[in-house]
Scaffold this active site. Structure first.
Site, PDB file in Angstrom:
ATOM      1  N   GLU A 188      -3.531  -4.251  -4.918  1.00 57.89           N
ATOM      2  CA  GLU A 188      -5.515  -4.475  -5.047  1.00 57.89           C
ATOM      3  C   GLU A 188      -5.632  -2.923  -4.461  1.00 57.89           C
ATOM      4  OE1 GLU A 188      -6.540  -2.852  -1.553  1.00 57.89           O
ATOM      5  OE2 GLU A 188      -4.491  -4.244  -0.062  1.00 57.89           O
ATOM      6  N   HIS A 222       1.381  -1.532   0.157  1.00 59.82           N
ATOM      7  CA  HIS A 222      -0.031  -0.123   0.193  1.00 59.82           C
ATOM      8  C   HIS A 222       0.505   1.191   0.123  1.00 59.82           C
ATOM      9  CE1 HIS A 222      -2.342  -2.747   2.501  1.00 59.82           C
ATOM     10  NE2 HIS A 222      -2.912  -2.821   1.223  1.00 59.82           N
TER      11      HIS A 222
END
Length: 353
Positions: free
Chosen positions: A296, A258
């Site tokens: 994601e 992330h």
């Protein structure tokens, strides 16, 4: 940590980011690797080949090997379309044998060929703990998921790389809560960041947030810097234990990440082409068993998805997380190194500073 490439007339310098005593100098006569202020190696044209000269009195072949890797990184960085670098070491058969044995070069008919995809998988010039061996394979269970035991979290700087088109070093270090809490707190409260992270809050919330990440064996939080200036926060995770695992067939050493780019001055293509592939490079080097890197991002985050497209990630599918609709993206080790994705494509590379 910072470094600057110099261009004076026809002279260029390419520093080794993890070793302040070593650099590659290019001038009209060829290439020299300087270590501790003295010549270590020289590369001279010799007909169709180039001749690698190891200077007298140098008998530390580990140091020579690092110098050869530094030289190759500089050559392939200055000449992105070069397929291989062929050298001779006629007067140093032991050195030639050592380079071939350790995968620095491939020996063929008395010549040594250095290939960029092999050179960039050698850890010594980018990882600060390059001698650390792969963690032994042993399985454990976490929340009903079987996965390899993970190594202890590193500390301090883990990776550094010189970026020629920025004339600066990008580096990643593990979060130190006492040092970094206020910085991450400010970034998480940036409305631009919060629109995707949804973690705005007070300082105590963010102290607990970082403490939870630090205590989680499957995650490593990093601060990214250009030179001495922090610009972003990164969370690396092992996919097998992560919330992403139920949504695809996660392998034991798949890794994900992330990102927050917290400083507006470091947004934009020139910087993304530096930190994004460098972060991928670190994850592939950190464990040689990592064959895939996944992500994601929010399916609605079109700019991030475009950046990932350019970085070599494939979009596999959209799926529903409890908190967002996400796009599963994946980068293969073979593609990253085979297509030289640690640098921009030749036709879009930023101009060298």
């Amino acid at each position: 940590m910072s470094a600057t490439a110099s261009v004076r007339g026809s002279v260029r310098t390419f520093p080794v980011a993890t070793d302040a005593t070593m650099s590659v100098v290019r001038d009209d006569d060829g290439l020299r690797v300087i270590a501790d202020g003295a010549p270590l190696l020289s590369l001279r044209p010799d007909g169709e080949l180039t001749r690698l000269i190891v200077h007298d009195g140098i008998d530390d072949w580990r140091r020579v090997s690092r110098g050869v890797v530094a030289m190759a990184e500089a050559v392939f960085g200055w000449a992105p379309s070069l397929e291989r670098l062929v050298i001779t070491l006629d007067d140093k058969p032991a050195a030639a044998s050592a380079l071939a044995k350790h995968g620095v070069a491939v020996a063929t008919d008395g010549r040594l060929a250095l290939y960029p995809d092999m050179v960039m998988q050698l850890r010594g010039n980018w990882l600060t703990d390059a001698a650390r061996p792969a963690f032994p394979l042993s399985y454990a269970m976490t929340d009903g998921r079987r996965h390899p035991r993970r190594p202890p979290k590193p500390v301090g700087t883990v990776y550094a790389r010189f970026i020629p088109w920025l004339s600066d070093v990008v580096s990643f270090r593990v979060v130190d809560i006492a040092r970094d809490l206020l910085l991450v707190h400010r970034w998480l409260n940036d409305p631009r960041v919060d629109s995707f992270w949804n973690e705005a809050g007070d300082i105590d919330k963010h102290r607990q947030y970082l403490s939870r990440i630090m205590s989680d064996p499957h995650m490593v939080p990093l601060i990214g810097s250009f030179g001495d200036q922090p610009f972003g926060y990164f969370e690396l995770y092992w996919a097998k234990e992560n919330r992403i695992a139920p949504f695809y067939d996660a392998a034991d050493y798949d890794r994900g990440w992330h990102v927050i780019v917290g400083e507006d001055g470091f947004r934009g293509r020139r910087f993304i082409t530096a930190w994004l592939p460098s972060l991928m490079h670190y994850m592939f080097l950190d464990d040689c068993r990592t064959e895939r890197i996944v992500g994601e991002p929010a399916a609605a985050h079109s700019q991030q998805l475009r950046n990932l497209d350019l970085a070599g990630f494939a979009r596999l599918k959209n799926f529903e997380f409890p908190h967002k609709r996400a796009t599963l993206v994946m980068l293969l080790r073979e593609r990253f190194f085979g297509d030289r994705l640690w640098q921009p494509a030749t036709n879009e590379a930023p101009t060298e500073a």
